[in-house]
Design an enzyme around this catalytic site. Structure first.
Site, PDB file in Angstrom:
ATOM      1  N   LYS A 196      -3.704   3.137 -43.847  1.00  0.00           N
ATOM      2  CA  LYS A 196      -3.460   1.770 -43.384  1.00  0.00           C
ATOM      3  C   LYS A 196      -4.724   1.199 -42.762  1.00  0.00           C
ATOM      4  CE  LYS A 196      -1.541   3.400 -38.967  1.00  0.00           C
ATOM      5  NZ  LYS A 196      -0.316   3.582 -38.170  1.00  0.00           N
ATOM      6  N   ASP A 251       3.423  11.753 -34.450  1.00  0.00           N
ATOM      7  CA  ASP A 251       2.325  11.060 -33.780  1.00  0.00           C
ATOM      8  C   ASP A 251       2.307  11.515 -32.329  1.00  0.00           C
ATOM      9  OD1 ASP A 251       0.153   9.423 -33.512  1.00  0.00           O
ATOM     10  OD2 ASP A 251       1.143   7.608 -34.240  1.00  0.00           O
ATOM     11  N   ASP A 259      -1.355   7.960 -39.931  1.00  0.00           N
ATOM     12  CA  ASP A 259      -2.693   7.416 -40.187  1.00  0.00           C
ATOM     13  C   ASP A 259      -3.654   8.574 -40.435  1.00  0.00           C
ATOM     14  OD1 ASP A 259      -3.395   8.451 -37.605  1.00  0.00           O
ATOM     15  OD2 ASP A 259      -2.693   6.588 -36.693  1.00  0.00           O
ATOM     16  N   ARG A 315      -6.110  -1.797 -39.726  1.00  0.00           N
ATOM     17  CA  ARG A 315      -5.712  -2.550 -38.537  1.00  0.00           C
ATOM     18  C   ARG A 315      -6.519  -3.837 -38.459  1.00  0.00           C
ATOM     19  NH1 ARG A 315      -2.507   0.106 -34.967  1.00  0.00           N
ATOM     20  NH2 ARG A 315      -2.261   2.357 -35.227  1.00  0.00           N
ATOM     21  N   HIS A 348      -4.411  11.422 -26.416  1.00  0.00           N
ATOM     22  CA  HIS A 348      -4.582  10.576 -27.606  1.00  0.00           C
ATOM     23  C   HIS A 348      -5.849  10.958 -28.356  1.00  0.00           C
ATOM     24  CE1 HIS A 348      -3.918   7.100 -30.128  1.00  0.00           C
ATOM     25  NE2 HIS A 348      -5.152   6.692 -29.898  1.00  0.00           N
ATOM     26  N   GLU A 405       0.838  -1.202   0.000  1.00  0.00           N
ATOM     27  CA  GLU A 405       0.000   0.000   0.000  1.00  0.00           C
ATOM     28  C   GLU A 405       0.876   1.257   0.000  1.00  0.00           C
ATOM     29  OE1 GLU A 405      -2.650  -0.178   3.297  1.00  0.00           O
ATOM     30  OE2 GLU A 405      -3.720  -1.957   2.556  1.00  0.00           O
ATOM     31  N   GLY A 420       5.687  -0.806 -33.570  1.00  0.00           N
ATOM     32  CA  GLY A 420       5.383  -1.638 -34.732  1.00  0.00           C
ATOM     33  C   GLY A 420       4.822  -0.837 -35.888  1.00  0.00           C
ATOM     34  N   ASP A 480       4.475   3.348 -28.813  1.00  0.00           N
ATOM     35  CA  ASP A 480       4.362   2.284 -27.807  1.00  0.00           C
ATOM     36  C   ASP A 480       5.313   1.150 -28.170  1.00  0.00           C
ATOM     37  OD1 ASP A 480       3.644   0.493 -25.857  1.00  0.00           O
ATOM     38  OD2 ASP A 480       1.501   0.639 -26.203  1.00  0.00           O
TER      39      ASP A 480
END
Length: 317
Positions: free
Chosen positions: A197, A223, A174, A199, A135, A44, A230, A227
């Protein structure tokens, strides 16, 4: 920046990004607030505010980066401590806002976690939020308290401009990032291109086409975050395939979960420019990765909030 006898503004930090907090305090000419954060034996979080904050304007900096839930809970507990200690206002300065990619329902029985985090912050006692490059910009509407949404584009634009790149084009990785790419292109007086693109699965992207001319040019991708890298590396490879001479990439938030760094090092990307909204641990550092500081823009935003001045004017300078 602050008068020596002005003690109403207090800067505190959690454990997520103390170096950035110290940079901001230096920019403001303010001392860091005294707080002790530890752990009990069962894990904690224990927070002790070791100075009076009664009637003070408290700004607490904490990126909700990895470990996400630990850092988020730490922030909530600190805010509760400030509220119970009678702080006048509590502004949560969150350079990187976690769960921002979970901002809507895409199928049945799915949570909207970005809204849940907004609720938690408000209930804990936050009276204002300062964050950077959400985001999804509409997350600001999840709050019923003021939100100052800072932009990383001015910092990135200054760096790209200083490189004096010849014949370059700004590229959106994108269709959803076109507004961000256009903002950077306008600052650099550049054309833009867009990578189209699809997904087929979460975290998987396939480049279908490139809208715009990149042949024989230096491509500068932008961007909000990187992350696993890729999609970024796939986009860089596609740009080279379509005739780009060099590829640079700019991202505000360097999440960089494995295997991001090896992918970047083995990719056509010449340089990845990020900011210090998330601190880079030793395993996430690379000669290809350049880190810029957001301390001046965040410090100036804090100063403007404290002095009840316009924050949006920062982006017209």
């Amino acid at each position: 920046m602050l008068a020596d006898d002005n003690k109403r503004l207090r800067i505190f930090t959690g454990t997520a990004n103390p170096l950035l907090a110290q940079e901001i305090a230096c920019y403001l000419g303010a001392a860091m607030g005294e707080a002790r954060i530890g752990r009990f034996n069962n894990g904690e979080i224990q927070v002790m505010i070791e100075e009076s904050v009664r009637g003070k304007e408290v700004f607490v900096l904490q990126s909700t980066s990895q470990p996400v839930n630990e850092n988020l809970m730490e922030l909530l507990i600190m805010v509760d401590a400030f509220k119970r200690a009678s702080a006048k206002h509590i502004t949560a300065v969150i350079p990187y806002y976690a769960y921002a990619r979970q901002d809507r329902k895409t199928r049945g029985r799915e949570p909207i976690s970005a809204k849940l985090v907004a609720n938690l912050l408000s209930v804990a006692g936050v009276t204002r939020v300062v964050t950077m490059d959400l985001h999804a910009g509409q997350i600001q509407g999840f709050f019923d308290i003021p939100v100052d949404h800072l932009l990383g584009v001015p910092i990135l634009a200054d760096y790209v401009r200083a490189k004096n790149l010849a014949d370059f084009v700004v590229v959106s990785p994108d269709l959803g990032g076109v507004t961000r790419a256009r903002s950077l292109a306008d600052r650099l007086d550049s054309d833009i291109a867009i990578i189209e693109k699809r997904r087929p699965a979460p975290g998987v992207a396939e480049v279908m086409n490139i809208i715009g001319d990149v042949k024989g040019k230096t491509a500068v991708m932008i961007d909000d975050l990187v992350d696993t890298a890729g999609s970024l590396v796939e986009a860089a490879s596609a740009l080279v395939k379509f005739g780009a001479l060099d590829v640079y990439a700019c991202c505000t938030h360097a999440v960089l979960t494995y295997p991001a760094v090896p992918r970047i090092e083995n990719s056509p990307i010449k340089e990845l420019v990020v900011t210090n909204t998330i601190p880079l641990t030793p395993d996430k550092q690379s000669e290809k990765i350049k880190v810029l500081s957001v301390a001046p823009i965040m410090g100036e935003a804090i100063l403007r909030i404290y002095n009840e001045m316009s924050v949006s004017q920062l982006f017209n300078l």
